[in-house]
Motif scaffolding. Structure first.
Motif, PDB file in Angstrom:
ATOM      1  N   SER A   1      23.245 -23.178 -30.358  1.00  0.00           N
ATOM      2  CA  SER A   1      23.425 -22.798 -31.762  1.00  0.00           C
ATOM      3  C   SER A   1      23.523 -24.048 -32.610  1.00  0.00           C
ATOM      4  O   SER A   1      24.545 -24.714 -32.634  1.00  0.00           O
ATOM      5  N   MET A   2      22.449 -24.354 -33.331  1.00  0.00           N
ATOM      6  CA  MET A   2      22.383 -25.565 -34.146  1.00  0.00           C
ATOM      7  C   MET A   2      22.534 -25.185 -35.616  1.00  0.00           C
ATOM      8  O   MET A   2      21.870 -24.275 -36.098  1.00  0.00           O
ATOM      9  N   ASN A   3      23.413 -25.895 -36.307  1.00  0.00           N
ATOM     10  CA  ASN A   3      23.639 -25.678 -37.737  1.00  0.00           C
ATOM     11  C   ASN A   3      23.432 -26.996 -38.462  1.00  0.00           C
ATOM     12  O   ASN A   3      24.080 -27.982 -38.142  1.00  0.00           O
ATOM     13  N   VAL A   4      22.510 -26.998 -39.432  1.00  0.00           N
ATOM     14  CA  VAL A   4      22.172 -28.214 -40.163  1.00  0.00           C
ATOM     15  C   VAL A   4      22.286 -27.947 -41.657  1.00  0.00           C
ATOM     16  O   VAL A   4      21.834 -26.911 -42.143  1.00  0.00           O
ATOM     17  N   THR A   5      22.889 -28.895 -42.366  1.00  0.00           N
ATOM     18  CA  THR A   5      22.973 -28.819 -43.818  1.00  0.00           C
ATOM     19  C   THR A   5      22.263 -30.036 -44.406  1.00  0.00           C
ATOM     20  O   THR A   5      22.508 -31.158 -43.982  1.00  0.00           O
TER      21      THR A   5
ATOM     22  N   SER B   1      17.926 -30.462 -24.000  1.00  0.00           N
ATOM     23  CA  SER B   1      18.053 -31.906 -23.831  1.00  0.00           C
ATOM     24  C   SER B   1      18.439 -32.659 -25.093  1.00  0.00           C
ATOM     25  O   SER B   1      18.945 -33.767 -25.013  1.00  0.00           O
ATOM     26  N   ARG B   2      18.200 -32.061 -26.290  1.00  0.00           N
ATOM     27  CA  ARG B   2      18.551 -32.781 -27.511  1.00  0.00           C
ATOM     28  C   ARG B   2      18.609 -31.831 -28.707  1.00  0.00           C
ATOM     29  O   ARG B   2      17.983 -30.786 -28.729  1.00  0.00           O
ATOM     30  N   ALA B   3      19.363 -32.243 -29.680  1.00  0.00           N
ATOM     31  CA  ALA B   3      19.407 -31.571 -30.977  1.00  0.00           C
ATOM     32  C   ALA B   3      19.401 -32.688 -32.013  1.00  0.00           C
ATOM     33  O   ALA B   3      20.278 -33.550 -31.991  1.00  0.00           O
ATOM     34  N   ASP B   4      18.374 -32.703 -32.869  1.00  0.00           N
ATOM     35  CA  ASP B   4      18.311 -33.774 -33.861  1.00  0.00           C
ATOM     36  C   ASP B   4      17.569 -33.330 -35.106  1.00  0.00           C
ATOM     37  O   ASP B   4      16.984 -32.258 -35.143  1.00  0.00           O
ATOM     38  N   THR B   5      17.625 -34.190 -36.108  1.00  0.00           N
ATOM     39  CA  THR B   5      16.981 -33.923 -37.391  1.00  0.00           C
ATOM     40  C   THR B   5      16.020 -35.045 -37.771  1.00  0.00           C
ATOM     41  O   THR B   5      15.705 -35.213 -38.946  1.00  0.00           O
ATOM     42  N   SER B   6      15.555 -35.804 -36.773  1.00  0.00           N
ATOM     43  CA  SER B   6      14.623 -36.886 -37.082  1.00  0.00           C
ATOM     44  C   SER B   6      13.346 -36.283 -37.664  1.00  0.00           C
ATOM     45  O   SER B   6      12.929 -35.195 -37.292  1.00  0.00           O
ATOM     46  N   GLY B   7      12.757 -36.979 -38.580  1.00  0.00           N
ATOM     47  CA  GLY B   7      11.589 -36.475 -39.288  1.00  0.00           C
ATOM     48  C   GLY B   7      11.926 -35.967 -40.676  1.00  0.00           C
ATOM     49  O   GLY B   7      11.038 -35.717 -41.478  1.00  0.00           O
ATOM     50  N   THR B   8      13.221 -35.802 -40.977  1.00  0.00           N
ATOM     51  CA  THR B   8      13.635 -35.398 -42.316  1.00  0.00           C
ATOM     52  C   THR B   8      13.311 -36.526 -43.281  1.00  0.00           C
ATOM     53  O   THR B   8      13.536 -37.694 -42.979  1.00  0.00           O
ATOM     54  N   PHE B   9      12.765 -36.178 -44.442  1.00  0.00           N
ATOM     55  CA  PHE B   9      12.282 -37.200 -45.375  1.00  0.00           C
ATOM     56  C   PHE B   9      12.470 -36.745 -46.815  1.00  0.00           C
ATOM     57  O   PHE B   9      12.317 -35.568 -47.138  1.00  0.00           O
ATOM     58  N   ALA B  10      12.799 -37.703 -47.671  1.00  0.00           N
ATOM     59  CA  ALA B  10      12.852 -37.485 -49.120  1.00  0.00           C
ATOM     60  C   ALA B  10      12.161 -38.674 -49.792  1.00  0.00           C
ATOM     61  O   ALA B  10      12.214 -39.793 -49.286  1.00  0.00           O
ATOM     62  N   PRO B  11      11.511 -38.461 -50.950  1.00  0.00           N
ATOM     63  CA  PRO B  11      10.879 -39.572 -51.670  1.00  0.00           C
ATOM     64  C   PRO B  11      11.903 -40.647 -52.038  1.00  0.00           C
ATOM     65  O   PRO B  11      13.107 -40.377 -52.104  1.00  0.00           O
ATOM     66  N   ASP B  12      11.415 -41.859 -52.315  1.00  0.00           N
ATOM     67  CA  ASP B  12      12.288 -43.000 -52.597  1.00  0.00           C
ATOM     68  C   ASP B  12      13.284 -42.766 -53.727  1.00  0.00           C
ATOM     69  O   ASP B  12      14.375 -43.315 -53.706  1.00  0.00           O
ATOM     70  N   ASP B  13      12.918 -41.961 -54.721  1.00  0.00           N
ATOM     71  CA  ASP B  13      13.817 -41.759 -55.848  1.00  0.00           C
ATOM     72  C   ASP B  13      14.839 -40.647 -55.597  1.00  0.00           C
ATOM     73  O   ASP B  13      15.592 -40.278 -56.492  1.00  0.00           O
ATOM     74  N   HIS B  14      14.889 -40.126 -54.386  1.00  0.00           N
ATOM     75  CA  HIS B  14      15.850 -39.084 -54.010  1.00  0.00           C
ATOM     76  C   HIS B  14      16.506 -39.469 -52.687  1.00  0.00           C
ATOM     77  O   HIS B  14      16.033 -40.348 -51.977  1.00  0.00           O
ATOM     78  N   ASP B  15      17.577 -38.796 -52.383  1.00  0.00           N
ATOM     79  CA  ASP B  15      18.309 -39.036 -51.147  1.00  0.00           C
ATOM     80  C   ASP B  15      18.657 -37.684 -50.552  1.00  0.00           C
ATOM     81  O   ASP B  15      18.888 -36.721 -51.282  1.00  0.00           O
ATOM     82  N   VAL B  16      18.672 -37.591 -49.245  1.00  0.00           N
ATOM     83  CA  VAL B  16      19.091 -36.361 -48.585  1.00  0.00           C
ATOM     84  C   VAL B  16      20.133 -36.723 -47.521  1.00  0.00           C
ATOM     85  O   VAL B  16      19.918 -37.614 -46.709  1.00  0.00           O
ATOM     86  N   THR B  17      21.271 -36.069 -47.605  1.00  0.00           N
ATOM     87  CA  THR B  17      22.311 -36.237 -46.595  1.00  0.00           C
ATOM     88  C   THR B  17      22.179 -35.096 -45.605  1.00  0.00           C
ATOM     89  O   THR B  17      22.111 -33.930 -46.004  1.00  0.00           O
ATOM     90  N   VAL B  18      22.117 -35.436 -44.319  1.00  0.00           N
ATOM     91  CA  VAL B  18      21.937 -34.440 -43.272  1.00  0.00           C
ATOM     92  C   VAL B  18      23.215 -34.376 -42.448  1.00  0.00           C
ATOM     93  O   VAL B  18      23.708 -35.390 -41.965  1.00  0.00           O
TER      94      VAL B  18
ATOM     95  N   THR C   1      18.856 -21.609 -34.760  1.00  0.00           N
ATOM     96  CA  THR C   1      18.965 -22.756 -35.648  1.00  0.00           C
ATOM     97  C   THR C   1      19.130 -22.244 -37.076  1.00  0.00           C
ATOM     98  O   THR C   1      18.325 -21.438 -37.543  1.00  0.00           O
ATOM     99  N   THR C   2      20.188 -22.698 -37.735  1.00  0.00           N
ATOM    100  CA  THR C   2      20.460 -22.335 -39.122  1.00  0.00           C
ATOM    101  C   THR C   2      20.372 -23.589 -39.975  1.00  0.00           C
ATOM    102  O   THR C   2      21.015 -24.594 -39.672  1.00  0.00           O
ATOM    103  N   LEU C   3      19.548 -23.537 -41.015  1.00  0.00           N
ATOM    104  CA  LEU C   3      19.390 -24.654 -41.934  1.00  0.00           C
ATOM    105  C   LEU C   3      19.869 -24.214 -43.313  1.00  0.00           C
ATOM    106  O   LEU C   3      19.535 -23.120 -43.770  1.00  0.00           O
ATOM    107  N   MET C   4      20.650 -25.048 -43.978  1.00  0.00           N
ATOM    108  CA  MET C   4      21.038 -24.801 -45.362  1.00  0.00           C
ATOM    109  C   MET C   4      20.543 -25.981 -46.186  1.00  0.00           C
ATOM    110  O   MET C   4      20.831 -27.131 -45.868  1.00  0.00           O
ATOM    111  N   ILE C   5      19.791 -25.677 -47.246  1.00  0.00           N
ATOM    112  CA  ILE C   5      19.256 -26.707 -48.136  1.00  0.00           C
ATOM    113  C   ILE C   5      19.906 -26.529 -49.501  1.00  0.00           C
ATOM    114  O   ILE C   5      19.844 -25.439 -50.080  1.00  0.00           O
ATOM    115  N   THR C   6      20.542 -27.602 -49.997  1.00  0.00           N
ATOM    116  CA  THR C   6      21.202 -27.578 -51.300  1.00  0.00           C
ATOM    117  C   THR C   6      20.510 -28.579 -52.212  1.00  0.00           C
ATOM    118  O   THR C   6      20.325 -29.739 -51.838  1.00  0.00           O
ATOM    119  N   THR C   7      20.131 -28.111 -53.407  1.00  0.00           N
ATOM    120  CA  THR C   7      19.396 -28.959 -54.341  1.00  0.00           C
ATOM    121  C   THR C   7      20.226 -29.303 -55.561  1.00  0.00           C
ATOM    122  O   THR C   7      21.077 -28.529 -55.981  1.00  0.00           O
TER     123      THR C   7
END
Length: 143
Positions: free
Chosen positions: A135-139, A110-127, A37-43
């Motif tokens: 091989s799971m890749n998430v941005t 059986s599954r690949a998901d990103t449920s549980g991802t969270f950002a405060p109300d004044d921010h937004d996160v696109t997954v 699993t590869t995660l990329m976080i962009t701020t």
């Protein structure tokens, strides 16, 4: 607020291909399937994010989570596991203004998901999830 945009079929970058990561980790075995699993976080420019907690219960870190993420940057986190049933990763970061961000990814046969991802109300996160098991890749892009 979380905005999920899932796009399937996009090719991962060559430096993050499963074969390269499995070989680098030395876990290429014939008897088991190794998932990666590869995660990329962009701020954005609103401030740094500081690592509060990281969880990878059934795997190993190849590239562990960064202790902090500076504004206007991207970081990668890479994990691997031989567990075919469940491979959850949860990263919790705190912003300079006290907001809590949770980046979650789960990878299994059986599954690949990103449920549980969270950002405060004044921010937004696109997954964006570009592939799933093994091989799971998430941005994650914060706005």
């Amino acid at each position: 607020m979380v905005t999920n945009t899932i796009r399937y079929g996009s090719a991962p970058t060559p430096e993050h291909s499963m074969a390269a990561l499995v070989t680098a980790a030395g876990v290429n075995r014939e008897s088991t399937t190794t998932s990666v699993t590869t995660l990329m976080i962009t701020t954005p420019s609103f401030g740094a994010l500081h690592l509060v907690n990281s969880s990878n219960l059934y795997g190993d870190w190849i590239v562990p989570p960064a202790d902090y993420i500076l504004p206007n940057t991207s970081v990668n986190v890479v994990a691997t596991s031989d567990n075919e049933n469940d491979f959850p990763i949860v990263l919790t970061y705190r912003s300079d203004d006290g907001g809590i961000f949770i980046f979650s990814a789960s990878n299994s046969k059986s599954r690949a998901d990103t449920s549980g991802t969270f950002a405060p109300d004044d921010h937004d996160v696109t997954v964006t999830m570009t592939s799933g098991y093994p091989s799971m890749n998430v941005t994650y892009v914060l706005r």
